[in-house]
Write a protein that holds these residues in place. Structure first.
Motif, PDB file in Angstrom:
ATOM      1  N   ALA A  93      80.274  34.911  17.278  1.00 14.99           N
ATOM      2  CA  ALA A  93      81.161  35.068  19.502  1.00 14.99           C
ATOM      3  C   ALA A  93      81.083  33.345  19.584  1.00 14.99           C
ATOM      4  N   LEU A  94      81.142  32.555  18.940  1.00 10.90           N
ATOM      5  CA  LEU A  94      80.964  31.340  19.205  1.00 10.90           C
ATOM      6  C   LEU A  94      81.779  30.440  19.246  1.00 10.90           C
ATOM      7  N   ILE A  95      82.901  31.121  17.776  1.00  7.87           N
ATOM      8  CA  ILE A  95      84.046  30.243  17.689  1.00  7.87           C
ATOM      9  C   ILE A  95      85.027  30.685  18.930  1.00  7.87           C
ATOM     10  N   VAL A  96      85.237  32.511  18.704  1.00 14.29           N
ATOM     11  CA  VAL A  96      85.516  32.978  19.666  1.00 14.29           C
ATOM     12  C   VAL A  96      85.612  32.550  21.788  1.00 14.29           C
ATOM     13  N   MET A  97      84.683  31.624  22.138  1.00 19.19           N
ATOM     14  CA  MET A  97      84.425  31.541  23.370  1.00 19.19           C
ATOM     15  C   MET A  97      84.193  30.192  22.861  1.00 19.19           C
ATOM     16  N   LEU A  98      84.899  29.328  22.375  1.00 18.67           N
ATOM     17  CA  LEU A  98      85.613  27.846  21.893  1.00 18.67           C
ATOM     18  C   LEU A  98      86.990  28.301  22.040  1.00 18.67           C
ATOM     19  N   ALA A  99      87.766  29.351  21.320  1.00 20.52           N
ATOM     20  CA  ALA A  99      89.313  29.163  21.218  1.00 20.52           C
ATOM     21  C   ALA A  99      89.665  29.995  22.242  1.00 20.52           C
ATOM     22  N   GLY A 100      88.775  30.871  23.629  1.00 16.47           N
ATOM     23  CA  GLY A 100      89.112  30.779  24.881  1.00 16.47           C
ATOM     24  C   GLY A 100      88.824  29.672  25.725  1.00 16.47           C
ATOM     25  N   ILE A 101      87.848  29.270  25.675  1.00 19.10           N
ATOM     26  CA  ILE A 101      88.284  27.586  26.665  1.00 19.10           C
ATOM     27  C   ILE A 101      89.348  26.966  26.242  1.00 19.10           C
ATOM     28  N   ALA A 102      89.668  26.753  24.803  1.00 18.09           N
ATOM     29  CA  ALA A 102      90.929  25.756  24.498  1.00 18.09           C
ATOM     30  C   ALA A 102      92.287  26.826  24.985  1.00 18.09           C
ATOM     31  N   LEU A 103      91.843  27.926  25.053  1.00 11.27           N
ATOM     32  CA  LEU A 103      93.840  28.347  25.716  1.00 11.27           C
ATOM     33  C   LEU A 103      93.544  28.359  27.182  1.00 11.27           C
ATOM     34  N   VAL A 104      92.718  28.082  28.083  1.00  9.72           N
ATOM     35  CA  VAL A 104      92.263  28.086  28.925  1.00  9.72           C
ATOM     36  C   VAL A 104      92.760  26.272  29.474  1.00  9.72           C
ATOM     37  N   ALA A 105      92.109  25.188  28.573  1.00 10.13           N
ATOM     38  CA  ALA A 105      92.605  24.404  28.972  1.00 10.13           C
ATOM     39  C   ALA A 105      93.834  24.103  28.956  1.00 10.13           C
TER      40      ALA A 105
END
Length: 116
Positions: A93-105
């Motif tokens: 879950a942490l990896i998916v959240m960080l990937a989502g934040i990186a994608l938005v940034a």
């Protein structure tokens, strides 16, 4: 999601067993259930217990408790520290959240540079 119980505390009671009247075999265990999902694990704000005698190997139900057993049980229940009920995220879950934040940034940076 599955709900299972985890042993929080196990204590030996120095009172008489209502079945066999020994003073050194009464045990009480406290359990706290938790929800184990795909993304997180969370403990619930509930507390369950089980009392049994190791000498006569019987489970002692609250109907047959004496006032001494109730008093000692209440003491151990109050002194039992339950785990916090916040969510404990799993690594996936942490990896998916960080990937989502990186994608938005990345999208925001690309959008600012593209519009300029």
């Amino acid at each position: 999601m599955t709900t299972t119980s985890k042993l929080i505390r196990k204590a030996e009671l120095k009172t008489n067993c209502p079945e066999c009247y020994t003073t050194d075999g009464l045990m009480v265990e406290f359990y706290q259930p938790y929800v184990n999902g795909r993304w997180y694990k969370r403990f619930l704000d509930e507390l369950s217990s089980k009392m049994y005698c190791t000498k006569c190997e019987t489970e002692i139900f609250p109907v047959s408790w004496t006032p001494d057993i109730e008093r000692v049980y209440d003491y151990h229940k109050k002194s039992t520290k339950m785990r916090s009920s916040k969510r404990h995220w799993k690594p996936l879950a942490l990896i998916v959240m960080l990937a989502g934040i990186a994608l938005v940034a990345t999208a925001v940076v690309f959008g600012v540079n593209y519009l300029s």
